[in-house]
Design a protein around this motif. Sequence first.
Motif, mmCIF file in Angstrom:
data_model
loop_
_atom_site.group_PDB
_atom_site.id
_atom_site.type_symbol
_atom_site.label_atom_id
_atom_site.label_comp_id
_atom_site.label_asym_id
_atom_site.label_seq_id
_atom_site.Cartn_x
_atom_site.Cartn_y
_atom_site.Cartn_z
ATOM 1 N N ALA A 67 0.851 -1.187 0.000
ATOM 2 C CA ALA A 67 0.000 0.000 0.000
ATOM 3 C C ALA A 67 0.885 1.234 0.000
ATOM 4 N N ALA A 68 0.548 2.196 -0.839
ATOM 5 C CA ALA A 68 1.320 3.432 -0.928
ATOM 6 C C ALA A 68 0.422 4.618 -0.592
ATOM 7 N N THR A 69 0.901 5.487 0.295
ATOM 8 C CA THR A 69 0.151 6.669 0.682
ATOM 9 C C THR A 69 0.288 7.734 -0.399
ATOM 10 N N LEU A 70 -0.842 8.231 -0.889
ATOM 11 C CA LEU A 70 -0.865 9.217 -1.966
ATOM 12 C C LEU A 70 -1.076 10.635 -1.455
ATOM 13 N N ALA A 71 -1.805 10.774 -0.368
ATOM 14 C CA ALA A 71 -2.105 12.104 0.153
ATOM 15 C C ALA A 71 -2.451 12.018 1.630
ATOM 16 N N ILE A 72 -2.269 13.130 2.310
ATOM 17 C CA ILE A 72 -2.647 13.250 3.716
ATOM 18 C C ILE A 72 -3.593 14.434 3.831
ATOM 19 N N LEU A 73 -4.746 14.217 4.460
ATOM 20 C CA LEU A 73 -5.773 15.249 4.587
ATOM 21 C C LEU A 73 -6.055 15.518 6.059
ATOM 22 N N GLY A 74 -6.376 16.758 6.346
ATOM 23 C CA GLY A 74 -6.669 17.128 7.723
ATOM 24 C C GLY A 74 -7.955 17.932 7.845
ATOM 25 N N ARG A 75 -8.084 18.572 8.964
ATOM 26 C CA ARG A 75 -9.290 19.319 9.327
ATOM 27 C C ARG A 75 -9.668 20.334 8.245
ATOM 28 N N GLY A 76 -10.950 20.302 7.835
ATOM 29 C CA GLY A 76 -11.441 21.254 6.855
ATOM 30 C C GLY A 76 -11.446 20.741 5.433
ATOM 31 N N ASP A 77 -10.893 19.542 5.214
ATOM 32 C CA ASP A 77 -10.861 18.992 3.850
ATOM 33 C C ASP A 77 -11.960 17.947 3.693
ATOM 34 N N PHE A 78 -12.071 17.409 2.490
ATOM 35 C CA PHE A 78 -13.108 16.419 2.210
ATOM 36 C C PHE A 78 -12.567 15.380 1.250
ATOM 37 N N PHE A 79 -13.246 14.241 1.169
ATOM 38 C CA PHE A 79 -12.834 13.182 0.252
ATOM 39 C C PHE A 79 -14.052 12.340 -0.116
ATOM 40 N N GLY A 80 -13.875 11.514 -1.140
ATOM 41 C CA GLY A 80 -14.963 10.658 -1.603
ATOM 42 C C GLY A 80 -15.779 11.266 -2.712
ATOM 43 N N GLU A 81 -15.446 12.517 -3.096
ATOM 44 C CA GLU A 81 -16.266 13.212 -4.096
ATOM 45 C C GLU A 81 -16.091 12.651 -5.506
ATOM 46 N N MET A 82 -14.901 12.116 -5.830
ATOM 47 C CA MET A 82 -14.667 11.649 -7.192
ATOM 48 C C MET A 82 -15.558 10.465 -7.539
ATOM 49 N N ALA A 83 -15.650 9.494 -6.629
ATOM 50 C CA ALA A 83 -16.494 8.325 -6.887
ATOM 51 C C ALA A 83 -17.968 8.712 -6.961
ATOM 52 N N VAL A 84 -18.337 9.775 -6.242
ATOM 53 C CA VAL A 84 -19.719 10.246 -6.275
ATOM 54 C C VAL A 84 -20.015 10.948 -7.600
ATOM 55 N N LEU A 85 -19.076 11.784 -8.050
ATOM 56 C CA LEU A 85 -19.318 12.575 -9.251
ATOM 57 C C LEU A 85 -19.300 11.744 -10.529
ATOM 58 N N ASP A 86 -18.405 10.756 -10.607
ATOM 59 C CA ASP A 86 -18.374 9.953 -11.842
ATOM 60 C C ASP A 86 -19.061 8.599 -11.697
ATOM 61 N N GLU A 87 -19.690 8.369 -10.539
ATOM 62 C CA GLU A 87 -20.497 7.170 -10.305
ATOM 63 C C GLU A 87 -19.718 5.887 -10.631
ATOM 64 N N SER A 88 -18.528 5.806 -10.067
ATOM 65 C CA SER A 88 -17.688 4.636 -10.286
ATOM 66 C C SER A 88 -17.132 4.157 -8.947
ATOM 67 N N PRO A 89 -16.586 2.932 -8.901
ATOM 68 C CA PRO A 89 -15.997 2.449 -7.648
ATOM 69 C C PRO A 89 -14.816 3.317 -7.234
ATOM 70 N N ARG A 90 -14.570 3.392 -5.955
ATOM 71 C CA ARG A 90 -13.459 4.182 -5.443
ATOM 72 C C ARG A 90 -12.133 3.579 -5.892
ATOM 73 N N SER A 91 -11.174 4.464 -6.185
ATOM 74 C CA SER A 91 -9.870 4.004 -6.669
ATOM 75 C C SER A 91 -8.829 3.965 -5.564
ATOM 76 N N THR A 92 -9.190 4.396 -4.345
ATOM 77 C CA THR A 92 -8.237 4.439 -3.240
ATOM 78 C C THR A 92 -8.918 4.057 -1.928
ATOM 79 N N ASP A 93 -8.090 3.710 -0.934
ATOM 80 C CA ASP A 93 -8.538 3.546 0.447
ATOM 81 C C ASP A 93 -8.361 4.871 1.179
ATOM 82 N N VAL A 94 -9.107 5.059 2.246
ATOM 83 C CA VAL A 94 -8.866 6.162 3.178
ATOM 84 C C VAL A 94 -8.791 5.566 4.574
ATOM 85 N N VAL A 95 -7.680 5.840 5.276
ATOM 86 C CA VAL A 95 -7.434 5.247 6.589
ATOM 87 C C VAL A 95 -7.170 6.371 7.592
ATOM 88 N N ALA A 96 -7.713 6.244 8.791
ATOM 89 C CA ALA A 96 -7.495 7.240 9.840
ATOM 90 C C ALA A 96 -6.051 7.167 10.340
#
Length: 227
Positions: A67-96
């Motif tokens: 597993a390779a980490t692609l990005a780190i997100l913190g307070r005030g950001d969002f994720f999951g929008e790409m799979a919602v907008l193009d109605e396709s399976p998610r291409s990445t994991d998100v881990v706390a």
Amino acid sequence: MQTEDFSELFPLFNAANPETVEWLLSVAVEHEYPAGRAVLMEDSWGNAVYFVVSGWVKVRRTAGEEAATLAILGRGDFFGEMAVLDESPRSTDVVALSEVNLLSISAQRFIQTLFKDPQLHHRMLQLMVRRLRQTNIRIQLRQQPPAVKLANTLVSLGENYGQVNGNSTEIYNIPFKDLAQVTGIGVEETIKIMEKLHSKGWLRIDPPHQTIHLLNMKQLNHLAGKV
């Protein structure tokens, strides 16, 4: 959370109508995850957009057992929008990375809101273009020395998610492996550079409080080539 606080915390909603924000808050679902817990799994269908109220998460891609980490997100950001907008399976994991508190808005309600509020729709496009620009910057940095690339990563995390405390900017004490993968350098290089930056007094790691204190943003910016 009050409407004003929500709009202030999330830049996505800065220009949205107050009624829009109030309605989204009324339908949002709260989630809490401990450090190390998977929030989203690769190949799952996009059924919601997630907003980071507190804590830190990492976005990663898996290949077999690696597993390779692609990005780190913190307070005030969002994720999951790409799979919602193009109605396709998610291409990445998100881990706390740390304990994290999230709000989720279902895909259907989020899409409906984008159509109803042109200002929100425009802001969404702006932030997605910003992410593309950040990706382009990372590509342009590939030929730069490791220290320059790591400084860029630290400065970006500090500017996007850091909490200013006196003369320092505090970010989460990100594991060196994740920091190295996001930056595109080796773990040993990351350790050596972090030690050097510490010896210069530009940053300080505080393991008991799980924080990195960026003590000299001016010098880090200069090293990153941003000034």
